[in-house]
Write a protein that holds these residues in place. Structure first.
Motif, PDB file in Angstrom:
ATOM      1  N   LYS A  93       0.844  -1.191   0.000  1.00 53.88           N
ATOM      2  CA  LYS A  93       0.000   0.000   0.000  1.00 53.88           C
ATOM      3  C   LYS A  93       0.876   1.237   0.000  1.00 53.88           C
ATOM      4  O   LYS A  93       1.912   1.282   0.648  1.00 53.88           O
ATOM      5  CB  LYS A  93      -0.898   0.018   1.233  1.00 53.88           C
ATOM      6  N   MET A  94       0.415   2.231  -0.732  1.00 52.69           N
ATOM      7  CA  MET A  94       1.110   3.508  -0.753  1.00 52.69           C
ATOM      8  C   MET A  94       0.773   4.257   0.531  1.00 52.69           C
ATOM      9  O   MET A  94      -0.363   4.236   0.976  1.00 52.69           O
ATOM     10  CB  MET A  94       0.660   4.342  -1.953  1.00 52.69           C
ATOM     11  N   GLN A  95       1.753   4.911   1.098  1.00 54.07           N
ATOM     12  CA  GLN A  95       1.504   5.704   2.290  1.00 54.07           C
ATOM     13  C   GLN A  95       1.085   7.105   1.874  1.00 54.07           C
ATOM     14  O   GLN A  95       1.637   7.678   0.942  1.00 54.07           O
ATOM     15  CB  GLN A  95       2.756   5.818   3.146  1.00 54.07           C
ATOM     16  N   GLY A  96       0.107   7.619   2.567  1.00 57.46           N
ATOM     17  CA  GLY A  96      -0.318   8.983   2.299  1.00 57.46           C
ATOM     18  C   GLY A  96       0.643   9.962   2.949  1.00 57.46           C
ATOM     19  O   GLY A  96       1.148   9.717   4.042  1.00 57.46           O
ATOM     20  N   TYR A  97       0.903  11.048   2.262  1.00 57.05           N
ATOM     21  CA  TYR A  97       1.768  12.100   2.792  1.00 57.05           C
ATOM     22  C   TYR A  97       0.956  13.358   2.979  1.00 57.05           C
ATOM     23  O   TYR A  97       0.127  13.706   2.140  1.00 57.05           O
ATOM     24  CB  TYR A  97       2.904  12.434   1.804  1.00 57.05           C
ATOM     25  N   THR A  98       1.197  14.031   4.087  1.00 52.95           N
ATOM     26  CA  THR A  98       0.606  15.353   4.231  1.00 52.95           C
ATOM     27  C   THR A  98       1.457  16.305   3.408  1.00 52.95           C
ATOM     28  O   THR A  98       2.611  15.994   3.060  1.00 52.95           O
ATOM     29  CB  THR A  98       0.601  15.812   5.703  1.00 52.95           C
ATOM     30  N   ILE A  99       0.917  17.449   3.112  1.00 55.01           N
ATOM     31  CA  ILE A  99       1.675  18.441   2.342  1.00 55.01           C
ATOM     32  C   ILE A  99       2.933  18.841   3.102  1.00 55.01           C
ATOM     33  O   ILE A  99       4.008  18.988   2.510  1.00 55.01           O
ATOM     34  CB  ILE A  99       0.792  19.671   2.030  1.00 55.01           C
ATOM     35  N   GLU A 100       2.803  18.973   4.416  1.00 56.04           N
ATOM     36  CA  GLU A 100       3.963  19.371   5.230  1.00 56.04           C
ATOM     37  C   GLU A 100       5.081  18.326   5.144  1.00 56.04           C
ATOM     38  O   GLU A 100       6.256  18.670   5.032  1.00 56.04           O
ATOM     39  CB  GLU A 100       3.550  19.573   6.698  1.00 56.04           C
ATOM     40  N   GLU A 101       4.707  17.033   5.178  1.00 54.29           N
ATOM     41  CA  GLU A 101       5.706  15.963   5.078  1.00 54.29           C
ATOM     42  C   GLU A 101       6.379  15.979   3.706  1.00 54.29           C
ATOM     43  O   GLU A 101       7.588  15.792   3.596  1.00 54.29           O
ATOM     44  CB  GLU A 101       5.058  14.604   5.321  1.00 54.29           C
ATOM     45  N   GLN A 102       5.587  16.205   2.680  1.00 58.31           N
ATOM     46  CA  GLN A 102       6.136  16.238   1.328  1.00 58.31           C
ATOM     47  C   GLN A 102       7.092  17.414   1.161  1.00 58.31           C
ATOM     48  O   GLN A 102       8.188  17.261   0.606  1.00 58.31           O
ATOM     49  CB  GLN A 102       5.003  16.337   0.310  1.00 58.31           C
ATOM     50  N   ILE A 103       6.716  18.583   1.671  1.00 56.81           N
ATOM     51  CA  ILE A 103       7.588  19.761   1.581  1.00 56.81           C
ATOM     52  C   ILE A 103       8.880  19.512   2.349  1.00 56.81           C
ATOM     53  O   ILE A 103       9.971  19.816   1.859  1.00 56.81           O
ATOM     54  CB  ILE A 103       6.862  21.019   2.101  1.00 56.81           C
ATOM     55  N   LYS A 104       8.765  18.936   3.544  1.00 61.74           N
ATOM     56  CA  LYS A 104       9.957  18.643   4.351  1.00 61.74           C
ATOM     57  C   LYS A 104      10.898  17.703   3.593  1.00 61.74           C
ATOM     58  O   LYS A 104      12.108  17.923   3.540  1.00 61.74           O
ATOM     59  CB  LYS A 104       9.547  18.013   5.680  1.00 61.74           C
ATOM     60  N   THR A 105      10.338  16.656   2.987  1.00 64.21           N
ATOM     61  CA  THR A 105      11.144  15.696   2.226  1.00 64.21           C
ATOM     62  C   THR A 105      11.831  16.381   1.048  1.00 64.21           C
ATOM     63  O   THR A 105      13.013  16.152   0.791  1.00 64.21           O
ATOM     64  CB  THR A 105      10.257  14.533   1.720  1.00 64.21           C
ATOM     65  N   GLU A 106      11.090  17.226   0.346  1.00 60.12           N
ATOM     66  CA  GLU A 106      11.678  17.927  -0.798  1.00 60.12           C
ATOM     67  C   GLU A 106      12.788  18.876  -0.369  1.00 60.12           C
ATOM     68  O   GLU A 106      13.814  18.990  -1.044  1.00 60.12           O
ATOM     69  CB  GLU A 106      10.586  18.658  -1.582  1.00 60.12           C
ATOM     70  N   TYR A 107      12.605  19.569   0.762  1.00 60.57           N
ATOM     71  CA  TYR A 107      13.662  20.446   1.272  1.00 60.57           C
ATOM     72  C   TYR A 107      14.908  19.644   1.649  1.00 60.57           C
ATOM     73  O   TYR A 107      16.037  20.072   1.390  1.00 60.57           O
ATOM     74  CB  TYR A 107      13.178  21.251   2.486  1.00 60.57           C
ATOM     75  N   GLU A 108      14.720  18.492   2.254  1.00 61.59           N
ATOM     76  CA  GLU A 108      15.862  17.647   2.622  1.00 61.59           C
ATOM     77  C   GLU A 108      16.630  17.198   1.383  1.00 61.59           C
ATOM     78  O   GLU A 108      17.865  17.202   1.372  1.00 61.59           O
ATOM     79  CB  GLU A 108      15.388  16.441   3.429  1.00 61.59           C
ATOM     80  N   GLU A 109      15.896  16.812   0.336  1.00 58.92           N
ATOM     81  CA  GLU A 109      16.544  16.402  -0.917  1.00 58.92           C
ATOM     82  C   GLU A 109      17.273  17.577  -1.549  1.00 58.92           C
ATOM     83  O   GLU A 109      18.384  17.437  -2.057  1.00 58.92           O
ATOM     84  CB  GLU A 109      15.521  15.817  -1.888  1.00 58.92           C
ATOM     85  N   LEU A 110      16.647  18.751  -1.532  1.00 52.22           N
ATOM     86  CA  LEU A 110      17.273  19.948  -2.086  1.00 52.22           C
ATOM     87  C   LEU A 110      18.545  20.291  -1.327  1.00 52.22           C
ATOM     88  O   LEU A 110      19.577  20.640  -1.920  1.00 52.22           O
ATOM     89  CB  LEU A 110      16.289  21.121  -2.046  1.00 52.22           C
ATOM     90  N   GLU A 111      18.492  20.149  -0.009  1.00 51.76           N
ATOM     91  CA  GLU A 111      19.674  20.425   0.814  1.00 51.76           C
ATOM     92  C   GLU A 111      20.828  19.493   0.453  1.00 51.76           C
ATOM     93  O   GLU A 111      21.982  19.921   0.330  1.00 51.76           O
ATOM     94  CB  GLU A 111      19.309  20.278   2.292  1.00 51.76           C
ATOM     95  N   LYS A 112      20.518  18.209   0.229  1.00 53.60           N
ATOM     96  CA  LYS A 112      21.554  17.248  -0.169  1.00 53.60           C
ATOM     97  C   LYS A 112      22.173  17.640  -1.509  1.00 53.60           C
ATOM     98  O   LYS A 112      23.386  17.554  -1.694  1.00 53.60           O
ATOM     99  CB  LYS A 112      20.967  15.841  -0.273  1.00 53.60           C
TER     100      LYS A 112
END
Length: 113
Positions: free
Chosen positions: A68-87
């Motif tokens: 099953k796919m896990q649902g992401y809140t917008i805040e979780e998705q933004i946090k993940t994208e910021y972490e990837e951008l930081e890397k």
């Protein structure tokens, strides 16, 4: 031999971490054999169902095969994208960072106008 230690509840020993439960393994093996032996009958039964019922049953089967796919809140998705951008920025050459910084500044200026 696994080292016995108190689990905080006064008990010692038990199954070592990662050791499968024997009953669960036995039941899984039995169900696998049962399904294998009755595959043709299951397929025939599915064909006899109404399309809506067939889809519902297949959907239930898929739960055991497709994760099953896990649902992401917008805040979780933004946090993940910021972490990837930081890397990416940590590995980026200074010249690329300068270009990105300039582009962001220009975008902010255009938004404020």
């Amino acid at each position: 031999m696994a080292r016995q230690k108190n689990d905080g509840k006064g008990r010692l020993g038990g199954r070592a971490k990662g050791t499968p439960n024997k009953v669960t393994g036995t039941v899984k093996d039995w169900l696998t054999r049962l399904i294998d032996k009755n595959r043709n009958q299951i397929e025939q039964d599915l064909k006899e169902l109404e399309p809506k019922e067939r889809v519902q049953i297949l959907e239930k089967f898929m739960q055991y095969v497709i994760p099953k796919m896990q649902g992401y809140t917008i805040e979780e998705q933004i946090k993940t994208e910021y972490e990837e951008l930081e890397k990416l920025l940590e590995k980026a050459p200074e010249q690329v960072i300068d270009i990105l910084t300039e582009r962001i500044i220009n975008l902010k200026k255009n938004d404020n106008e």
